[in-house]
Scaffold this active site. Structure first.
Site, PDB file in Angstrom:
ATOM      1  N   ASN A 142      -2.967   2.494   7.130  1.00 33.32           N
ATOM      2  CA  ASN A 142      -1.612   2.110   6.729  1.00 33.32           C
ATOM      3  C   ASN A 142      -0.802   3.344   6.373  1.00 33.32           C
ATOM      4  OD1 ASN A 142      -0.494   2.147   3.736  1.00 33.32           O
ATOM      5  ND2 ASN A 142      -2.731   1.994   3.596  1.00 33.32           N
ATOM      6  N   PHE A 146       4.841   3.271  -0.125  1.00 36.62           N
ATOM      7  CA  PHE A 146       5.343   2.752  -1.404  1.00 36.62           C
ATOM      8  C   PHE A 146       6.556   1.842  -1.217  1.00 36.62           C
ATOM      9  CE2 PHE A 146       3.673   6.407  -4.359  1.00 36.62           C
ATOM     10  CZ  PHE A 146       2.393   5.933  -4.197  1.00 36.62           C
ATOM     11  N   SER A 208      -1.766   8.735  -2.753  1.00 37.90           N
ATOM     12  CA  SER A 208      -1.407   8.144  -1.475  1.00 37.90           C
ATOM     13  C   SER A 208      -1.016   9.249  -0.502  1.00 37.90           C
ATOM     14  CB  SER A 208      -0.242   7.171  -1.640  1.00 37.90           C
ATOM     15  OG  SER A 208       0.266   6.795  -0.369  1.00 37.90           O
ATOM     16  N   ASN A 210       0.920   8.833   2.019  1.00 33.53           N
ATOM     17  CA  ASN A 210       2.075   8.359   2.777  1.00 33.53           C
ATOM     18  C   ASN A 210       3.424   8.660   2.134  1.00 33.53           C
ATOM     19  OD1 ASN A 210       0.305   7.170   4.717  1.00 33.53           O
ATOM     20  ND2 ASN A 210      -0.031   5.478   3.286  1.00 33.53           N
ATOM     21  N   THR A 211       3.417   9.382   1.014  1.00 32.78           N
ATOM     22  CA  THR A 211       4.646   9.863   0.387  1.00 32.78           C
ATOM     23  C   THR A 211       4.606  11.383   0.402  1.00 32.78           C
ATOM     24  OG1 THR A 211       4.900   7.921  -1.046  1.00 32.78           O
ATOM     25  CG2 THR A 211       5.985   9.940  -1.760  1.00 32.78           C
ATOM     26  N   LYS A 247      -5.557   7.718 -10.306  1.00 32.41           N
ATOM     27  CA  LYS A 247      -6.140   7.387  -9.005  1.00 32.41           C
ATOM     28  C   LYS A 247      -6.194   8.629  -8.125  1.00 32.41           C
ATOM     29  CE  LYS A 247      -6.235   3.861  -5.413  1.00 32.41           C
ATOM     30  NZ  LYS A 247      -5.761   2.529  -5.013  1.00 32.41           N
ATOM     31  N   ASN A 278      -8.594   6.541  -3.292  1.00 33.50           N
ATOM     32  CA  ASN A 278      -7.534   6.059  -2.418  1.00 33.50           C
ATOM     33  C   ASN A 278      -7.969   6.169  -0.956  1.00 33.50           C
ATOM     34  OD1 ASN A 278      -4.859   5.289  -1.539  1.00 33.50           O
ATOM     35  ND2 ASN A 278      -4.047   6.213  -3.399  1.00 33.50           N
TER      36      ASN A 278
END
Length: 386
Positions: A142, A146, A208, A210-211, A247, A278
């Site tokens: 994915n 966010f 994450s 993805n940021t 995390k 994560n």
């Protein structure tokens, strides 16, 4: 003759269709694990992954699945984070991003629910398509980024749940930063101030992939600055103060893990626990067609990496509380993480393949394994393989 044949055929199809529908209904109502895994979830996979995700949230939001009424066995009860967890199996952040599905998730047997990541301001996340099933690998990639309805809207939902004494449920809130924010520390502090009075625990998500530049907050100097600020923000809250968890990403090298362990031991940076781990940007021996998509990989390929990281962080921190997540799809997987040092377990990707009855299946298998090893309670098994 042809009329007679058509009439009989229609009757037969009606009977078969009715019987099939009745059978499916019974299997759904009874939470038949094999039916969900082998029949229903493959049908759900005819939808694209994000539509299927949204459907699952809708079903949970409106509590359309039968509620599990049986009490969890005492052997699975856990007392950590100043809370009594009826069982150690929770839903990981990323499924219920906006706090819509909390009660529906409780209904299917989760011992706790973690929502988010929640950002201060609403944001739509990355462009679609942004989630991919890797069926042959039992994995997911994915790059949601966010997507969040923001603090205010999610806060109101959590308040509505937590202010209902007839619906006790342990809710963790996973906090993120806005993509365009130029002050990440401020975003996390604001999250603590907003949700600290209502959440059962808070999570600082800096892992994450993805940021942009988010994972740089795990670097030594950046992490010190961030943790000092969020610990101070937590300490300014009234009593009871929510436990604060960090995390981490699975892609840290051993020296980086050591640095993090040393930082979180300091009083001014001390957190109450870790979530390990994560999604990963690594692509270990994948065979599915979407293996080269950008984003975070979760599911079975992450299992061993996650378990080893739990061992590493448990040793380096002298046994800090850990929520273990990554590749859990059976009681055996969960038990391995508990013996590695995790006190609680989270699942997500496996639900995409096995469906809601997986929760009860994991709990049953886990209880059997704990009893087989002669423990009176699952807490006795924590860290036995560390």
């Amino acid at each position: 003759m042809s009329f007679f044949f058509r009439s009989k055929t229609k009757s037969l199809l009606y009977v078969v269709g009715s019987a099939t529908g009745l059978y499916a209904g019974v299997c759904i109502y009874n939470g038949n694990y094999k039916f969900y895994k082998d029949t229903l979830m493959p049908l759900v996979h005819l939808l694209d992954p994000e539509r299927a995700h949204n459907l699952a949230v809708f079903v949970s939001q409106y509590r359309l699945l039968p509620k599990i009424v049986s009490k969890d066995p005492d052997i699975l009860q856990v007392h950590v984070l100043d809370k009594y967890f009826p069982n150690p199996i929770g839903i990981a952040a990323g499924f219920d991003k906006d706090g819509k599905a909390i009660m529906g998730l409780k209904d299917i047997g989760f011992g706790f629910v973690e929502i988010g990541s929640v950002t201060p301001l609403p944001q739509s996340g990355n462009d679609k398509p942004r989630v991919f099933r890797l069926v042959e690998d039992r994995a997911v990639i994915n790059r949601y980024g966010f997507n969040s309805q923001g603090h205010e809207e999610v806060l109101q939902r959590v308040k509505n749940i937590k202010c209902n004494p007839e619906a006790p449920v342990i809710v963790g809130v996973n906090l993120g930063k806005n993509k365009t924010s130029d002050n990440a520390v401020k975003d996390y502090v604001e999250g603590i101030e907003k949700f600290g009075v209502i959440a059962d625990y808070l999570v600082i998500n800096i892992s994450s992939p993805n940021t942009p530049n988010l994972r740089a907050l795990q670097n030594k100097e950046n992490l010190e600055t961030l943790l000092k600020a969020v610990v101070e923000a937590k300490n300014r809250l009234g009593e009871p103060k929510p436990p604060l968890l960090l995390k981490l990403a699975p892609d840290l090298n051993y020296e980086e893990k050591k640095d993090i362990a040393e930082i979180i031991k300091r009083k001014d940076c001390k957190v109450d626990g870790l979530i390990v781990c994560n999604t990963t940007v690594e692509r270990p021996m994948l065979i599915s067609q979407h293996k080269n998509e950008q984003g975070g990989l979760s599911g079975v390929p992450l299992k061993n990496t996650s378990t080893q990281m739990i061992k590493d962080m448990s040793r380096l921190t002298n046994g800090i509380l850990i929520i273990g997540v990554g590749g859990v799809s059976s009681g055996k997987d969960a038990y391995e993480k508990i013996k590695a040092g995790a006190s609680l377990i989270q699942i997500y990707s496996a639900l995409i393949y096995d469906g809601p009855p997986l929760v009860a299946q994991i709990k049953k298998e886990l209880a059997d394994l704990v009893a087989k090893d002669g423990f009176n309670n699952i807490s006795e098994a924590i860290g036995k393989d560390r």
